[in-house]
Design an enzyme around this catalytic site. Structure first.
Site, PDB file in Angstrom:
ATOM      1  N   SER A   1       0.811  -1.214   0.000  1.00  0.00           N
ATOM      2  CA  SER A   1       0.000   0.000   0.000  1.00  0.00           C
ATOM      3  C   SER A   1       0.847   1.269   0.000  1.00  0.00           C
ATOM      4  O   SER A   1       0.518   2.252  -0.669  1.00  0.00           O
ATOM      5  CB  SER A   1      -0.939   0.001   1.209  1.00  0.00           C
ATOM      6  OG  SER A   1      -1.812  -1.101   1.163  1.00  0.00           O
TER       7      SER A   1
ATOM      8  N   HIS B   1       0.568   4.467   4.361  1.00  0.00           N
ATOM      9  CA  HIS B   1      -0.033   5.174   3.228  1.00  0.00           C
ATOM     10  C   HIS B   1       0.495   6.597   3.130  1.00  0.00           C
ATOM     11  O   HIS B   1       0.889   7.067   2.056  1.00  0.00           O
ATOM     12  CB  HIS B   1      -1.562   5.215   3.383  1.00  0.00           C
ATOM     13  CG  HIS B   1      -2.208   3.871   3.385  1.00  0.00           C
ATOM     14  ND1 HIS B   1      -3.549   3.676   3.692  1.00  0.00           N
ATOM     15  CD2 HIS B   1      -1.713   2.633   3.128  1.00  0.00           C
ATOM     16  CE1 HIS B   1      -3.839   2.386   3.609  1.00  0.00           C
ATOM     17  NE2 HIS B   1      -2.733   1.741   3.278  1.00  0.00           N
TER      18      HIS B   1
END
Length: 333
Positions: free
Chosen positions: A188, A240
């Site tokens: 991610s 993230h």
């Protein structure tokens, strides 16, 4: 899906013929004569498919190592037992249909204690290639295809590969600074790095876009939705954010294109002398600032990490960036 919108944000570029421009710039065929010129070349993507295959292979190896039937636990029977050695851990242990936490740690998951106290810094890289389960893997690989293929087509495997890997490491560093009591795996952070690079690419190559507002708004909405999902429990939003910030800076460094005026030399009559510079001053300024910030950011982040600094003590509200407690759920420490 949000990633699909991101993949389509690349609207018409200024390098194409606009309405009423044919007479002023010459025949439209003149533009088509230079499909492989620098700044316009389209690459055949192979790196993104290779990353996808590698992630699937690594997941299969993790399931083989996990061998659920031989390590049956109190959580219940293995899921999809007909897969035998490749069957999944009980849903009470891993609802994402994947291996156990112990297997992920053995394979190289990001664990703060092992990185800092056991000097296993390599986990900052290996965790990018591991996934917690089939659901996790499918979601990340779909995003990789929708975002990565287009970027590699435009900028080539070298630049996109660097952004992907370094952004993943950036996400791992920020995650380690804030999360100590749980493991972290997944691509991610690297994928958010590609999103960040898309945003900075829009800014640094502003002159070649016609529908600037549409491109900017679309991309910002996609980024906001994905970051908002990260405030749910059990989602590592620090990875993230770290990946996004890293990719955003790297986009200014690696994704700079020749500005629209310079590209017009291909379609101007040969009698016209063209002296415009290939890149504009603001592009070089953005590149220089981003380079300095990227170096400083990694130097400070790695220094804090290997000195065992707990970033939560320096920023008492930052934990809300990864999880916001509500009446429906609580956030772990």
């Amino acid at each position: 899906m949000a990633a699909a919108a991101a993949a389509r944000y690349d609207v018409e570029k200024g390098g194409r013929k606009r309405e009423g421009e044919e007479e002023r710039c010459g025949s439209p065929a003149a533009v088509a004569q230079y499909p492989q010129r620098e700044g316009e070349r389209e690459w055949v993507p192979w790196l993104v498919p290779a990353i996808l295959v590698a992630d699937v292979v690594v997941f299969a190896v993790a399931m083989y190592v996990n061998n659920c039937p031989s390590h049956a636990s109190r959580g219940g029977a293995c899921v999809a037992g007909f897969l035998r050695r490749f069957s999944f851990q009980p849903l009470s242990e891993n609802p994402l249909l994947g291996p156990s936490s112990a297997t992920l740690q053995k394979m190289g998951a990001l664990v703060w204690d092992k990185v800092v106290h056991e000097h296993q810094g390599w986990r900052l890289v290996t965790c990018i290639w591991l996934h917690a389960g089939v659901v996790h893997l499918l979601a990340n690989m779909l995003s990789l295809v929708l975002i990565g293929l287009r970027l590699e087509q435009q900028f080539g495997y070298m630049r996109i590969g660097i952004i992907y890997l370094v952004s993943g490491i950036g996400g791992s560093v920020l995650s380690s600074l804030f999360i100590r009591n749980s493991i972290s795996v997944g691509a991610s952070g690297a994928l958010f790095g590609l999103l960040g690079a898309m945003l900075s690419e829009l800014f640094t190559n502003w002159t070649i876009y016609t529908n600037k507002a549409a491109a900017l708004v679309t991309l910002l909405i996609v980024i906001a939705i994905n970051l908002a999902i990260g405030i749910l429990p059990h989602v590592d939003n620090f990875a993230h954010i770290g990946g996004f910030l890293t990719g955003f800076l790297l986009g200014f460094i690696f994704l700079m294109r020749p500005h629209y005026g310079w590209m017009q030399r291909y379609v101007l009559p040969s009698s016209v002398k063209y002296t415009s510079k290939k890149y504009l001053a603001y592009q070089w300024i953005l590149l220089a600032v981003a380079s300095v910030l990227a170096v400083i950011g990694f130097a400070v982040g790695l220094s804090m990490l290997f000195r065992g600094v707990n970033a939560n003590e320096r920023c008492h509200w930052c934990h809300y960036l990864s999880c916001i407690p509500t009446s429906r759920w609580t956030c772990g420490n």
